[in-house]
Every structure is written in C-alpha cells, then in structure tokens.
Design an enzyme around this catalytic site. Structure first.
Site, PDB file in Angstrom:
ATOM      1  N   GLU A  63       5.526  -6.365  49.270  1.00 40.77           N
ATOM      2  CA  GLU A  63       5.192  -6.803  47.945  1.00 40.77           C
ATOM      3  C   GLU A  63       5.586  -8.437  48.013  1.00 40.77           C
ATOM      4  O   GLU A  63       4.459  -9.082  47.597  1.00 40.77           O
ATOM      5  CB  GLU A  63       5.876  -6.258  46.866  1.00 40.77           C
ATOM      6  CG  GLU A  63       5.389  -4.784  46.921  1.00 40.77           C
ATOM      7  CD  GLU A  63       6.180  -4.065  46.085  1.00 40.77           C
ATOM      8  OE1 GLU A  63       5.963  -3.542  44.656  1.00 40.77           O
ATOM      9  OE2 GLU A  63       7.370  -3.730  46.510  1.00 40.77           O
ATOM     10  N   HIS A 123       3.175  -0.918  40.562  1.00 34.60           N
ATOM     11  CA  HIS A 123       3.410  -0.905  42.175  1.00 34.60           C
ATOM     12  C   HIS A 123       2.094  -1.497  42.851  1.00 34.60           C
ATOM     13  O   HIS A 123       1.754  -1.201  43.704  1.00 34.60           O
ATOM     14  CB  HIS A 123       3.959   0.431  42.775  1.00 34.60           C
ATOM     15  CG  HIS A 123       5.335   0.790  42.394  1.00 34.60           C
ATOM     16  ND1 HIS A 123       5.556   2.215  42.270  1.00 34.60           N
ATOM     17  CD2 HIS A 123       6.494  -0.230  42.197  1.00 34.60           C
ATOM     18  CE1 HIS A 123       6.912   2.154  41.671  1.00 34.60           C
ATOM     19  NE2 HIS A 123       7.367   0.868  41.948  1.00 34.60           N
ATOM     20  N   ARG A 181      14.430   8.015  36.809  1.00 38.81           N
ATOM     21  CA  ARG A 181      13.380   8.585  35.773  1.00 38.81           C
ATOM     22  C   ARG A 181      13.032   9.767  35.958  1.00 38.81           C
ATOM     23  O   ARG A 181      12.813  10.411  37.314  1.00 38.81           O
ATOM     24  CB  ARG A 181      12.309   7.463  36.262  1.00 38.81           C
ATOM     25  CG  ARG A 181      12.454   6.187  35.864  1.00 38.81           C
ATOM     26  CD  ARG A 181      11.281   5.221  35.855  1.00 38.81           C
ATOM     27  NE  ARG A 181      11.886   4.029  36.062  1.00 38.81           N
ATOM     28  CZ  ARG A 181      11.144   2.963  36.889  1.00 38.81           C
ATOM     29  NH1 ARG A 181      10.155   3.192  37.382  1.00 38.81           N
ATOM     30  NH2 ARG A 181      11.443   1.796  36.793  1.00 38.81           N
ATOM     31  N   ARG A 239       6.498 -12.154  40.348  1.00 36.10           N
ATOM     32  CA  ARG A 239       6.190 -10.732  40.043  1.00 36.10           C
ATOM     33  C   ARG A 239       6.336 -10.672  38.441  1.00 36.10           C
ATOM     34  O   ARG A 239       7.248 -10.965  38.007  1.00 36.10           O
ATOM     35  CB  ARG A 239       6.947  -9.998  40.939  1.00 36.10           C
ATOM     36  CG  ARG A 239       6.669  -8.365  40.362  1.00 36.10           C
ATOM     37  CD  ARG A 239       7.861  -7.655  40.852  1.00 36.10           C
ATOM     38  NE  ARG A 239       7.519  -5.929  40.528  1.00 36.10           N
ATOM     39  CZ  ARG A 239       8.535  -5.061  40.096  1.00 36.10           C
ATOM     40  NH1 ARG A 239       9.657  -5.526  39.989  1.00 36.10           N
ATOM     41  NH2 ARG A 239       8.147  -3.965  39.646  1.00 36.10           N
ATOM     42  N   ASN A 281      11.254 -12.556  41.884  1.00 38.71           N
ATOM     43  CA  ASN A 281      11.089 -11.423  41.372  1.00 38.71           C
ATOM     44  C   ASN A 281      12.388 -11.075  40.357  1.00 38.71           C
ATOM     45  O   ASN A 281      13.812 -10.819  41.228  1.00 38.71           O
ATOM     46  CB  ASN A 281      11.034 -10.302  42.650  1.00 38.71           C
ATOM     47  CG  ASN A 281      10.971  -8.765  42.134  1.00 38.71           C
ATOM     48  OD1 ASN A 281      11.185  -8.610  40.719  1.00 38.71           O
ATOM     49  ND2 ASN A 281      10.751  -7.917  42.907  1.00 38.71           N
TER      50      ASN A 281
END
Length: 395
Positions: free
Chosen positions: A380, A175, A236, A86, A9
C-alpha cells in the site's frame, strides 16, 4: 533534482513513515507506537539507534522526531519532493487521490463522523507535515476511493432511502489501495491488461476485507459503512445480527460498550480468549488449545463463504488472490478456507501453499484447480508513493 516521496500513515495510536526514491525503491521506514501514552516510542527499521520521544508524544511530535532522525542519519534530504498520506474515509466526495488544500482538509474533516477513530488522526498527520513542509505538494490517498465504482445494488443497504439521502448511510469499503495493488499485480502475473482482469482479492491482516474486481474495477466488497462489517478480523467481529445491540443493551450494556466490544475485544481475540495474532493461534492450536483452533476454523469458514458470495458479481474469474500478513503467510488459513470451496473447483498444491507461493511466482493452485490461486505481497505504501509523485507533477 532527484525525487524523494515521504509516505505518512497515521493510526489511532501509531505513525508509520516510509521514504521512496524516484525508482520506487524504499529507502527507509519507521514507526512510532503507543502515541499519547507515557510509553510512547519510535524506531527506524533496521537501525538500532534510539529515536527519542517525549512522554505522551502525539502524532506531530513523533513525526518531527522521526523526520529529524531521517535527516541526521542521511536517509533523507532537507525536504522530500512530495508527501503522500493514507486517509481512511473519503465518503462519496473522493473517487481518487487528490492534492491537499484547505478545501480537501475540510472535506476530510466532514467525513470524520463516518470514521471517528481514523480520519481525525489522518488529519493530524496532514496538519503536522503541512506545518513542517508548507511548500511541498501533499496528496491524500483514500482507502474508500477504489470502491466508488460499486453500483447502487452493491452499496445500498435495505433501509429507508432517507438514510442514504440525508445521512450518507451506505457501504463504502476499505483497504482500497491494497485491493487496487492486487488487481494490477495479478494482471501483470497473469499476462493480462488491468481492464480485462477479474479477480477476488482477500486482504487478510488484523483488519480483513475481500473484494470482487471486475475488469480492473471494484464491484463488491465486504466492509461497509465502517470497517466493522464483513470478515472475522483480529479484534473486530465482522458480520453480526444487528439485534445483538438490543439484546446486549437489555443485559445492561451501553451502546459505547457494545461498540468497543465488537471493535476491540472480538474477532480472533474474542473467540480464542488469548490473542489476535494468527501465528500464535496456530501454535496454541497445535498445543491442543481448542478455542484457538476454533478461532481459526471460524475465520476460515467465514472467508470461504465470502469467496463464494463475491463470485455473484463476476462473469469470469482470473484468480483468487491472498494478501496481507495472514493472507501472505498462513498456509493453514488458505488450506482450511479452500477446503470449503471444493464444489467451486478450487484446489491447492500443498507444497506450493506451504512455501507461500515463493517458489512458484505466487501460484499455489494444483493442476486440477478450476481457477488460479495467487499469493501476492501487498504494498500500500508504494501505491501512495506513486500517487503522490504523479499528482505532485501538476503542483
């Protein structure tokens, strides 16, 4: 031969590795941070020994150093049997995980304009492992793939049709691996099949998104063309009035500066003026720091509004699910969020919520709640490992 699956990742300045065995047990994990900076460093989790990196190490150098450390410390054989990556943005090209070949690499690169901070570094990880393990099957797992089941009314913006036709402007969602994992785990905990399970999944970490999942498929989600849309996040802003761009430009800010502010200096960090870490915000709020308390309130209120919005896409709701670092661990955020949703019938058991569902098989709702409320740790990496092992069988 026993299987070992390496999960890679790559972030903009970080690299995370995890190694799984054929029984889906995580054997070891590692992280390299501050890549391309003089202070670049790497560590193997649970191992105090130093992993040496050159100054300003890039993703390729960090991966090579960590793989070598895995081997030297007998965590990994000479080579894994498969590798999963990923990849943040697959555009409309990828609806599921795929074996990586040159054509897939080109297609990921073509999507880089939609995720300029993510896809190039995802490709850096792919290129590094393909160079180091040229004979090993490698698989790309896309954040956006799970949301390719959205209908046009959910993914199109109210813009001229040519924007979508010519420039692929639409809502993609992110996601996806986490939300897919939530759907499967919720079905298991509720004693249902995935195909009959409908949930609202709230992935809350530094990045945050919420997804309506109907009969196992994503039907609406909060993130859009980019990961900026939707919920308030760590740095964000989430949803804003697009007119803000013109207004800030009239005040002398350039487009690149506005983009940086909304992605890196807004959200919890911007509101609080202190931090994007929810644990620290709660501590500061308890000490009387009003901007931190306000950041938590805004975060929770925006989340509650989106929970209500997601119900528009469902004909029944089996559970509301919280996951991610904040979703799994912040009883305060869950309590404040659900406090705004009394009209919809959500009701928490305060003791279960305080213990993050760990004493009640993830269930945190009270006996009076109209709907089950679950806390499920996300995984994940495991989703990526499963996809890599599955597709490697056909290599």
């Amino acid at each position: 031969m026993k299987q070992s699956i390496l999960v890679v990742n790559c972030g903009s300045s970080s690299l995370k590795l995890a190694l799984f065995d054929e029984n889906e047990e995580k054997l070891v994990s590692a992280i390299a941070e501050r890549l391309n900076e003089p202070q670049a460093f790497a560590r193997i989790n649970g191992d105090d020994r130093i992993v040496e990196l050159p100054a300003k190490a890039n993703h390729k150098q960090a991966l090579s150093a960590l793989v070598s450390a895995f081997r030297e410390r007998d965590f990994m054989p000479a080579a894994p049997t498969s590798i999963g990556h990923r990849v943040v943005h697959g555009g409309e090209t990828f609806r599921e995980a795929v074996l990586i070949d040159n054509g897939v690499v080109d297609a990921i690169n073509d999507c880089a304009g939609l995720a300029p901070l993510h896809n190039p570094v995802n490709l850096a990880g792919i290129e590094a492992t393909r160079e180091q393990f040229p004979e090993i099957p490698q698989v790309a797992v896309f954040d956006t793939a799970y949301h390719q089941t959205l209908a046009p009314h959910a993914y199109l913006y109210a813009l001229p049709e040519s924007y979508y036709r010519d420039w692929s402007v639409r809502r993609y969602g992110f996601h996806g691996t986490s939300h897919f994992f939530m759907a499967n785990e919720a079905a298991r905990l509720l004693g249902k099949t995935l195909a009959t399970t409908s949930i609202i999944s709230a992935h809350l970490g530094n990045g945050c998104s919420i997804t309506a999942i109907k009969n196992g498929a994503s039907v609406d989600t909060s993130m859009g063309l980019t990961p900026l849309e939707g919920l308030v996040m760590g740095t964000r802003s989430g949803d804003i009035d697009p007119g803000l761009f013109d207004y800030l430009n009239s005040r002398g800010m350039q487009l690149a500066d506005v983009h940086k502010e909304l992605n890196q200096n807004s959200g919890l960090l911007g509101i609080s003026g202190k931090t994007n870490d929810m644990r620290t915000l709660c501590e500061l709020a308890d000490q009387g720091h009003e901007p931190s308390a306000l950041a938590i309130e805004i975060f929770s209120f925006r989340l509650a509004k989106y929970v209500g919005a997601m119900m528009a896409s469902l004909d029944h709701l089996d559970a509301l699910v919280f996951t991610g670092g904040i979703g799994e661990n912040s009883s305060r955020v869950r309590q404040k969020t659900l406090g705004h949703l009394k009209l919809l019938g959500f009701d928490l058991d305060s003791d279960r919520n305080q213990h993050n569902g760990r004493r009640s098989d993830g269930r945190i709702e009270s006996a009076n709640s109209r709907f089950p409320i679950l806390v499920i740790p996300t995984n994940e990496e495991l989703v990526i490992a499963r996809e890599a092992a599955r597709l490697a069988e056909s290599f």
